[in-house]
Scaffold this motif. Sequence first.
Motif, PDB file in Angstrom:
ATOM      1  N   ASP A  28       0.829  -1.204   0.000  1.00  0.00           N
ATOM      2  CA  ASP A  28       0.000   0.000   0.000  1.00  0.00           C
ATOM      3  C   ASP A  28       0.865   1.256   0.000  1.00  0.00           C
ATOM      4  O   ASP A  28       0.615   2.218  -0.721  1.00  0.00           O
ATOM      5  CB  ASP A  28      -0.922   0.017   1.227  1.00  0.00           C
ATOM      6  N   THR A  76     -11.272  12.073 -13.474  1.00  0.00           N
ATOM      7  CA  THR A  76     -12.463  11.714 -12.692  1.00  0.00           C
ATOM      8  C   THR A  76     -13.640  11.493 -13.625  1.00  0.00           C
ATOM      9  O   THR A  76     -14.361  10.499 -13.517  1.00  0.00           O
ATOM     10  CB  THR A  76     -12.794  12.832 -11.684  1.00  0.00           C
ATOM     11  N   TYR A  81      -9.872   8.091 -12.362  1.00  0.00           N
ATOM     12  CA  TYR A  81      -9.234   8.513 -11.119  1.00  0.00           C
ATOM     13  C   TYR A  81      -9.476   7.508  -9.989  1.00  0.00           C
ATOM     14  O   TYR A  81      -8.577   7.216  -9.200  1.00  0.00           O
ATOM     15  CB  TYR A  81      -9.720   9.907 -10.703  1.00  0.00           C
ATOM     16  N   GLN A  82     -10.686   6.965  -9.943  1.00  0.00           N
ATOM     17  CA  GLN A  82     -11.019   6.001  -8.892  1.00  0.00           C
ATOM     18  C   GLN A  82     -10.130   4.765  -9.022  1.00  0.00           C
ATOM     19  O   GLN A  82      -9.660   4.224  -8.020  1.00  0.00           O
ATOM     20  CB  GLN A  82     -12.493   5.614  -9.016  1.00  0.00           C
ATOM     21  N   ALA A  85      -6.806   5.595  -7.759  1.00  0.00           N
ATOM     22  CA  ALA A  85      -6.832   5.723  -6.298  1.00  0.00           C
ATOM     23  C   ALA A  85      -6.876   4.359  -5.627  1.00  0.00           C
ATOM     24  O   ALA A  85      -6.303   4.163  -4.563  1.00  0.00           O
ATOM     25  CB  ALA A  85      -8.031   6.553  -5.868  1.00  0.00           C
ATOM     26  N   ASN A  86      -7.552   3.408  -6.248  1.00  0.00           N
ATOM     27  CA  ASN A  86      -7.644   2.082  -5.647  1.00  0.00           C
ATOM     28  C   ASN A  86      -6.266   1.421  -5.580  1.00  0.00           C
ATOM     29  O   ASN A  86      -6.006   0.572  -4.735  1.00  0.00           O
ATOM     30  CB  ASN A  86      -8.614   1.206  -6.431  1.00  0.00           C
ATOM     31  N   PHE A  87      -5.401   1.847  -6.474  1.00  0.00           N
ATOM     32  CA  PHE A  87      -4.028   1.353  -6.439  1.00  0.00           C
ATOM     33  C   PHE A  87      -3.135   2.267  -5.595  1.00  0.00           C
ATOM     34  O   PHE A  87      -2.343   1.794  -4.785  1.00  0.00           O
ATOM     35  CB  PHE A  87      -3.493   1.252  -7.873  1.00  0.00           C
ATOM     36  N   THR A  92      -3.061   9.469  -4.167  1.00  0.00           N
ATOM     37  CA  THR A  92      -3.933  10.294  -5.006  1.00  0.00           C
ATOM     38  C   THR A  92      -4.734  11.274  -4.167  1.00  0.00           C
ATOM     39  O   THR A  92      -5.334  12.199  -4.672  1.00  0.00           O
ATOM     40  CB  THR A  92      -4.942   9.420  -5.775  1.00  0.00           C
ATOM     41  N   LEU A  93      -4.749  11.043  -2.853  1.00  0.00           N
ATOM     42  CA  LEU A  93      -5.587  11.851  -1.960  1.00  0.00           C
ATOM     43  C   LEU A  93      -4.896  13.149  -1.572  1.00  0.00           C
ATOM     44  O   LEU A  93      -5.501  14.219  -1.537  1.00  0.00           O
ATOM     45  CB  LEU A  93      -5.901  11.024  -0.704  1.00  0.00           C
ATOM     46  N   ASN A 101     -10.705  15.994  -7.224  1.00  0.00           N
ATOM     47  CA  ASN A 101     -11.522  14.784  -7.353  1.00  0.00           C
ATOM     48  C   ASN A 101     -12.685  14.797  -6.352  1.00  0.00           C
ATOM     49  O   ASN A 101     -13.815  14.420  -6.680  1.00  0.00           O
ATOM     50  CB  ASN A 101     -10.638  13.553  -7.149  1.00  0.00           C
ATOM     51  N   SER A 105     -16.271  14.613  -8.180  1.00  0.00           N
ATOM     52  CA  SER A 105     -17.005  13.340  -8.143  1.00  0.00           C
ATOM     53  C   SER A 105     -18.448  13.502  -7.634  1.00  0.00           C
ATOM     54  O   SER A 105     -19.362  12.927  -8.230  1.00  0.00           O
ATOM     55  CB  SER A 105     -16.234  12.276  -7.358  1.00  0.00           C
ATOM     56  N   ILE A 126     -17.933  16.431   0.321  1.00  0.00           N
ATOM     57  CA  ILE A 126     -16.708  15.835   0.857  1.00  0.00           C
ATOM     58  C   ILE A 126     -15.681  16.923   1.169  1.00  0.00           C
ATOM     59  O   ILE A 126     -15.043  16.906   2.219  1.00  0.00           O
ATOM     60  CB  ILE A 126     -16.103  14.833  -0.147  1.00  0.00           C
TER      61      ILE A 126
ATOM     62  N   GLY B 155     -12.047   9.177  -5.264  1.00  0.00           N
ATOM     63  CA  GLY B 155     -10.845   8.357  -5.176  1.00  0.00           C
ATOM     64  C   GLY B 155     -10.617   7.784  -3.791  1.00  0.00           C
ATOM     65  O   GLY B 155      -9.621   8.082  -3.158  1.00  0.00           O
ATOM     66  N   ARG B 157     -10.248   4.455  -1.161  1.00  0.00           N
ATOM     67  CA  ARG B 157      -9.671   3.116  -1.214  1.00  0.00           C
ATOM     68  C   ARG B 157     -10.630   2.155  -0.556  1.00  0.00           C
ATOM     69  O   ARG B 157     -11.152   2.442   0.509  1.00  0.00           O
ATOM     70  CB  ARG B 157      -8.350   3.181  -0.436  1.00  0.00           C
TER      71      ARG B 157
END
Lengths: 155, 336
Positions: A28, A76, A81-82, A85-87, A92-93, A101, A105, A126, B155, B157
């Motif tokens: 991670d 996005t 982008y998602q 971000a999952n990787f 990315t945050l 984003n 989003s 957010i 984005g 996780r």
Amino acid sequence: MKGLSFLTKEEYKKLTKKASNRSKILPDCLGAFVIGGGICVLGQALFDLYQSFGLDKKTAGTLMSVSLIFLSILFTGLGLYQKLANFGGAGTLVPITGFANAMSSPAIEFKPEGHVLGIGSNMFKIAGPVIVYGCFASVIYGVVLVICQYVSGVF
Amino acid sequence: MAERVGRFTVKMSKKPSIIGFAASGGKKEKSGPIGDLLDKSFDDDLLGQDSWEQAESALLCNSISLALKKAELKNDQADVIFAGDLLDQSMSSTFGLKQFRIPTVGLFGACSTMALSLSQAALAVDSGWANVAVAATSSHFCSAERQFRFPLEYGGRRTPNSQWTVTGSGATVVGFESRESAPKIDSVCIGRIADLGVTDANNMGAAMAPAAADTIKNFLTDTGTTPDDYDLILTGDLGEIGSRLLQDLLERDGIMLKNNYDDCGLLIFDKDSEVGAGGSGCGCSATVLCAKILPEICKGKLGRVLFVATGALMSPKSAQQGLSIPAVAHAVLITS
């Protein structure tokens, strides 16, 4: 061993922890480093590129931020982008792209509810708290600064 | 007339049958292990609608129409529909059902809705107040994300213990039929709400396992049976973590689940990083039941199936207030 009806919340918490999967910290962190670092390298490259066009540092910096924000929103919108971000996780945050984003989003998501009650009122869902507490922290910072200046002036 | 057995279980006296059933799913479900078994699947997750909620309604509508068709019934021959979903005010059920013009009972049981609606339909038919009752439910990954988590393109996780909401819907038609092969509903057990203090909304399996254990234990005690008396004990969407915890919890009371235990959340998707600990949502147990389990009962591959759908009953408000996640599980014994 205790039966289900006698199990306390604390005991169940321990059981849950044992049964749950843990996040793989090393991969991670590596993912976050590569993706987050990559975004920063891209920023630096853009910054150098704009300076090579003869722009001064401040203008080149602003243009670089705007470019990254644009790219983040574009990614996005394209639904990429998602996946990134999952990787990349926190990679990315944290940069400015994460904020872009977080704004774009919900804007996409709440389109069916209309421009005012959908996009308008949910866009800051957010990012809103970041802005609120960011402004609040800057006020506190300002007050502390004034007090420090006053105190150093008296002595 | 249905009769109470023990403290929690109700046994059907006339053994109503499941005379029609159908499942529909989205793109990801189509490419999963039960993809080929779905009655209908859609490559477009929006199903040509304007929003995810409306797409979910269309899924539900589709399953019910197909189930009625397979039962060789016209829409106006059903006496009542029991249905529910995960959204505010059961939006997708309401909008998916309105065109049928059949008397409707809205249910909320979160992801346990398939077992809840099926039990109510069975009771309605067994007690005689309905000749034909429909039980259905649906969920959609995108509308559930919107209801409970972040925007789709945000984005964020996914944690390894989180579960992936199934885009799918299942519908069953309960009535009486002469065909021998139709699955029959033997008894039902409505669950108690259980809460062992889990607050992590990304670990729903852990929140629901105590409810599943409670209902299974109650059912076995009431009927004086053991897990070996069933060909399959199938939980709804406990996923990897919840299934592990369920087996641990039941073992403490001397109930051993063996090879005849499975979980719909583990059957519906191929394992990948996206899916996390397994599938979830109302559609998870509904599609697996209607696409895989009921056909196997019809074919005689399975004889006695204890279907235990599990639901996490939190709301976005309760999660924000830091409250732990209450859960419920309902059991339906389906026999050949």
